[in-house]
Each structure stands twice: as structure tokens, then as C-alpha cells.
Design a protein around this motif. Structure first.
Motif, PDB file in Angstrom:
ATOM      1  N   GLU A  11      57.749 -12.488  29.748  1.00 27.79           N
ATOM      2  CA  GLU A  11      57.777 -11.038  29.938  1.00 27.79           C
ATOM      3  C   GLU A  11      57.181 -10.309  28.727  1.00 27.79           C
ATOM      4  OE1 GLU A  11      58.796  -7.593  32.135  1.00 27.79           O
ATOM      5  OE2 GLU A  11      59.198  -9.624  32.802  1.00 27.79           O
ATOM      6  N   ARG A  12      57.464 -10.786  27.537  1.00 30.40           N
ATOM      7  CA  ARG A  12      56.978 -10.128  26.315  1.00 30.40           C
ATOM      8  C   ARG A  12      55.448 -10.153  26.197  1.00 30.40           C
ATOM      9  NH1 ARG A  12      58.718 -15.207  24.667  1.00 30.40           N
ATOM     10  NH2 ARG A  12      57.209 -16.384  23.415  1.00 30.40           N
ATOM     11  N   ASP A  13      54.774 -10.995  26.964  1.00 29.77           N
ATOM     12  CA  ASP A  13      53.317 -11.140  26.882  1.00 29.77           C
ATOM     13  C   ASP A  13      52.547 -10.226  27.832  1.00 29.77           C
ATOM     14  OD1 ASP A  13      53.524 -13.375  25.071  1.00 29.77           O
ATOM     15  OD2 ASP A  13      54.043 -14.617  26.811  1.00 29.77           O
ATOM     16  N   LEU A  14      53.217  -9.588  28.758  1.00 32.51           N
ATOM     17  CA  LEU A  14      52.511  -8.931  29.854  1.00 32.51           C
ATOM     18  C   LEU A  14      51.581  -7.803  29.400  1.00 32.51           C
ATOM     19  CD1 LEU A  14      55.217  -9.003  32.658  1.00 32.51           C
ATOM     20  CD2 LEU A  14      53.521 -10.729  31.983  1.00 32.51           C
ATOM     21  N   ARG A  15      52.007  -6.965  28.489  1.00 34.37           N
ATOM     22  CA  ARG A  15      51.131  -5.886  27.990  1.00 34.37           C
ATOM     23  C   ARG A  15      49.929  -6.479  27.253  1.00 34.37           C
ATOM     24  NH1 ARG A  15      52.377  -1.723  30.960  1.00 34.37           N
ATOM     25  NH2 ARG A  15      54.542  -1.151  30.861  1.00 34.37           N
ATOM     26  N   ARG A  16      50.167  -7.527  26.494  1.00 35.31           N
ATOM     27  CA  ARG A  16      49.064  -8.178  25.778  1.00 35.31           C
ATOM     28  C   ARG A  16      48.075  -8.803  26.762  1.00 35.31           C
ATOM     29  NH1 ARG A  16      45.067  -8.232  22.602  1.00 35.31           N
ATOM     30  NH2 ARG A  16      44.493 -10.287  21.838  1.00 35.31           N
ATOM     31  N   VAL A  17      48.557  -9.396  27.831  1.00 33.22           N
ATOM     32  CA  VAL A  17      47.680  -9.953  28.855  1.00 33.22           C
ATOM     33  C   VAL A  17      46.775  -8.850  29.411  1.00 33.22           C
ATOM     34  CG1 VAL A  17      47.684 -10.879  31.215  1.00 33.22           C
ATOM     35  CG2 VAL A  17      49.080 -11.961  29.444  1.00 33.22           C
ATOM     36  N   GLN A  18      47.345  -7.682  29.658  1.00 40.45           N
ATOM     37  CA  GLN A  18      46.534  -6.565  30.138  1.00 40.45           C
ATOM     38  C   GLN A  18      45.472  -6.162  29.111  1.00 40.45           C
ATOM     39  OE1 GLN A  18      49.659  -3.710  31.160  1.00 40.45           O
ATOM     40  NE2 GLN A  18      49.162  -4.023  33.338  1.00 40.45           N
ATOM     41  N   GLU A  19      45.834  -6.160  27.832  1.00 37.15           N
ATOM     42  CA  GLU A  19      44.859  -5.833  26.775  1.00 37.15           C
ATOM     43  C   GLU A  19      43.714  -6.851  26.755  1.00 37.15           C
ATOM     44  OE1 GLU A  19      47.020  -5.834  23.095  1.00 37.15           O
ATOM     45  OE2 GLU A  19      48.251  -4.109  23.665  1.00 37.15           O
ATOM     46  N   ILE A  20      44.058  -8.122  26.876  1.00 29.75           N
ATOM     47  CA  ILE A  20      43.042  -9.183  26.897  1.00 29.75           C
ATOM     48  C   ILE A  20      42.099  -8.960  28.078  1.00 29.75           C
ATOM     49  CG2 ILE A  20      42.654 -11.659  27.264  1.00 29.75           C
ATOM     50  CD1 ILE A  20      45.383 -12.085  25.758  1.00 29.75           C
ATOM     51  N   GLU A  21      42.663  -8.649  29.235  1.00 28.42           N
ATOM     52  CA  GLU A  21      41.843  -8.450  30.434  1.00 28.42           C
ATOM     53  C   GLU A  21      40.889  -7.268  30.259  1.00 28.42           C
ATOM     54  OE1 GLU A  21      40.123  -9.244  33.960  1.00 28.42           O
ATOM     55  OE2 GLU A  21      41.491 -10.480  32.789  1.00 28.42           O
ATOM     56  N   ARG A  22      41.375  -6.184  29.692  1.00 25.29           N
ATOM     57  CA  ARG A  22      40.499  -5.023  29.460  1.00 25.29           C
ATOM     58  C   ARG A  22      39.358  -5.386  28.510  1.00 25.29           C
ATOM     59  NH1 ARG A  22      45.464  -2.406  28.904  1.00 25.29           N
ATOM     60  NH2 ARG A  22      46.010  -1.253  30.767  1.00 25.29           N
ATOM     61  N   ALA A  23      39.688  -6.063  27.428  1.00 17.85           N
ATOM     62  CA  ALA A  23      38.667  -6.435  26.446  1.00 17.85           C
ATOM     63  C   ALA A  23      37.654  -7.409  27.030  1.00 17.85           C
ATOM     64  CB  ALA A  23      39.332  -7.030  25.201  1.00 17.85           C
ATOM     65  N   ALA A  24      38.129  -8.427  27.715  1.00 22.97           N
ATOM     66  CA  ALA A  24      37.231  -9.421  28.302  1.00 22.97           C
ATOM     67  C   ALA A  24      36.392  -8.806  29.414  1.00 22.97           C
ATOM     68  CB  ALA A  24      38.031 -10.615  28.834  1.00 22.97           C
ATOM     69  N   GLY A  25      36.988  -7.943  30.197  1.00 23.96           N
ATOM     70  CA  GLY A  25      36.270  -7.291  31.280  1.00 23.96           C
ATOM     71  C   GLY A  25      35.123  -6.428  30.784  1.00 23.96           C
ATOM     72  N   GLY A  26      35.256  -5.884  29.588  1.00 29.05           N
ATOM     73  CA  GLY A  26      34.210  -5.043  29.032  1.00 29.05           C
ATOM     74  C   GLY A  26      32.876  -5.751  28.888  1.00 29.05           C
ATOM     75  N   PRO A  45      54.004  -5.631  37.595  1.00 24.62           N
ATOM     76  CA  PRO A  45      54.765  -6.373  38.617  1.00 24.62           C
ATOM     77  C   PRO A  45      54.039  -7.623  39.114  1.00 24.62           C
ATOM     78  CG  PRO A  45      54.841  -4.012  39.055  1.00 24.62           C
ATOM     79  CD  PRO A  45      53.843  -4.206  37.953  1.00 24.62           C
ATOM     80  N   VAL A  46      52.720  -7.579  39.215  1.00 20.80           N
ATOM     81  CA  VAL A  46      51.961  -8.765  39.638  1.00 20.80           C
ATOM     82  C   VAL A  46      52.046  -9.833  38.558  1.00 20.80           C
ATOM     83  CG1 VAL A  46      49.637  -9.647  40.120  1.00 20.80           C
ATOM     84  CG2 VAL A  46      50.412  -7.495  41.159  1.00 20.80           C
ATOM     85  N   LEU A  47      51.855  -9.448  37.304  1.00 15.39           N
ATOM     86  CA  LEU A  47      51.956 -10.415  36.202  1.00 15.39           C
ATOM     87  C   LEU A  47      53.361 -10.996  36.114  1.00 15.39           C
ATOM     88  CD1 LEU A  47      49.866  -8.548  33.486  1.00 15.39           C
ATOM     89  CD2 LEU A  47      49.169 -10.526  34.858  1.00 15.39           C
ATOM     90  N   ARG A  48      54.358 -10.159  36.341  1.00 19.66           N
ATOM     91  CA  ARG A  48      55.755 -10.618  36.299  1.00 19.66           C
ATOM     92  C   ARG A  48      55.983 -11.695  37.369  1.00 19.66           C
ATOM     93  NH1 ARG A  48      58.309  -5.698  36.337  1.00 19.66           N
ATOM     94  NH2 ARG A  48      58.294  -5.700  34.064  1.00 19.66           N
ATOM     95  N   ARG A  49      55.357 -11.531  38.540  1.00 21.09           N
ATOM     96  CA  ARG A  49      55.487 -12.537  39.604  1.00 21.09           C
ATOM     97  C   ARG A  49      54.935 -13.885  39.132  1.00 21.09           C
ATOM     98  NH1 ARG A  49      52.001 -14.307  43.414  1.00 21.09           N
ATOM     99  NH2 ARG A  49      50.552 -12.591  43.091  1.00 21.09           N
ATOM    100  N   TYR A  50      53.796 -13.855  38.434  1.00 29.46           N
ATOM    101  CA  TYR A  50      53.232 -15.107  37.906  1.00 29.46           C
ATOM    102  C   TYR A  50      54.175 -15.729  36.877  1.00 29.46           C
ATOM    103  CZ  TYR A  50      48.699 -14.680  40.204  1.00 29.46           C
ATOM    104  OH  TYR A  50      47.696 -14.616  41.135  1.00 29.46           O
TER     105      TYR A  50
END
Length: 179
Positions: A11-26, A45-50
Motif C-alpha cells: 500500500e505504501r508504494d502506490l503513490r510512487r508507482v503512479q509517479e513512476i508511470e507518469r515519468a516513464a509515460g513521458g 483502487p486498481v493498484l490496490r487490487r494488484y
């Protein structure tokens, strides 16, 4: 020397995962794929399911003098699909790319799947993006012909087409796993 540690996402990683996705997507912006670059990361919520289903894995880099775990620099989302394990997403923060971290995550998922008796990994990706299909070929995946697509892969491809990803050629790929 930097080492990589792969662990189950939490759970503690979810915001960081979103940051990684934004950066990589760029990076897609460099290819004129602004629509992909501007796409939102998976919602919490989708990341939490994973996380709850054991399908989020994160990679942390550790330098030679660090003793505490660093924050994640890459992640993979994976889930069962048609008797295989489907890799939904692999993203590496651009500051940590080209170090084998993405491949390490894929190999980690492959080893776990093989140990569970799963025959293959699958994924859907852009055919002509250098860090997509050409990269996955180097990681042992092959492009599937249309008649090789499972019902789940056909469903995913239909969803991708519906949201406009077919503007750029897409392929489904498979990597066989040793038992």
C-alpha cells in the motif's frame, strides 16, 4: 555498484508507482505519442487490487553505502489470464532505465509463474516503440499471430482499440516458461 531488490508491492508504494508511470509515460512524447504520454496512471483502487492479489512487484535500487531500503524505481503489474500470467504493465523511472531493472522484474514474474506451473507470460504492447515489442523480443517474448490469441487477449485488444490505442500498431506477445 548498484544492486536491485525486488519485493512485493505494498500500500505504501502506490503513490510512487503512479509517479513512476507518469515519468516513464513521458518518454512517448518523444515519439509523437502525446496521447499515451498524457494518459493517467492506474488509479489507486486498481493498484490496490494488484497488491491484494499479489500482482504488484516493485524494484528498489540500493547503492554501495546505503543500508535502508530506497523507494521503488520500477514496477510490474501481473495477473492470471487464460491459464497464463499476463503482464499488464512494466514501467521504469527514466532516471533508472537501461540498467536491466525492467528485465529483472519480468524475470522475477517469470520465475514465480514457472514455479507455480504456469506455461507462459503474455502481454500486449506497441509494435514499433523501441522499449516495447523490440525490447520484449530480447526478453524472450514472441509476437502472436491472430489465431493464437486467447479469449482474454482478444478482450484486452478490444478494450485497447476502444480507448484509441490502435492509432499505433499493437501486438500481443508470449514468453514460454520452463516447468
Amino acid at each position: 555498484m548498484t544492486t536491485v531488490h525486488i519485493r512485493a508491492g505494498a500500500e505504501r508504494d502506490l503513490r510512487r508507482v503512479q509517479e513512476i508511470e507518469r515519468a516513464a509515460g513521458g518518454l512517448f512524447r518523444e515519439l509523437g505519442m502525446d496521447r499515451v504520454a498524457d494518459d493517467s496512471p492506474p488509479p489507486i483502487p486498481v493498484l490496490r487490487r494488484y497488491v491484494h492479489n499479489g500482482g504488484l512487484w516493485v524494484a528498489e535500487e540500493h547503492g554501495p553505502y546505503e543500508t535502508a531500503a530506497e523507494r521503488p524505481v520500477a514496477y510490474v503489474l501481473a495477473e492470471p489470464l487464460d491459464g497464463n500470467v499476463h503482464i499488464e504493465q512494466v514501467s521504469v523511472d527514466p532516471g533508472s532505465s537501461r540498467k536491466g531493472i525492467g528485465r529483472a522484474l519480468i524475470d522475477h514474474v517469470a520465475a514465480r509463474a514457472a514455479a507455480a506451473g504456469v506455461p507462459a507470460l503474455t502481454l500486449c504492447t506497441f509494435e514499433r516503440v523501441p522499449w516495447n515489442a523490440p525490447y520484449y523480443k530480447r526478453c524472450g517474448f514472441r509476437v502472436l499471430a491472430g489465431d493464437e490469441l486467447t479469449p482474454g487477449l482478444r478482450r484486452i485488444r478490444a478494450e485497447e482499440a476502444h480507448v484509441g490505442l490502435d492509432r499505433w500498431p499493437r501486438v500481443c506477445m508470449r514468453r514460454e516458461l520452463a516447468a
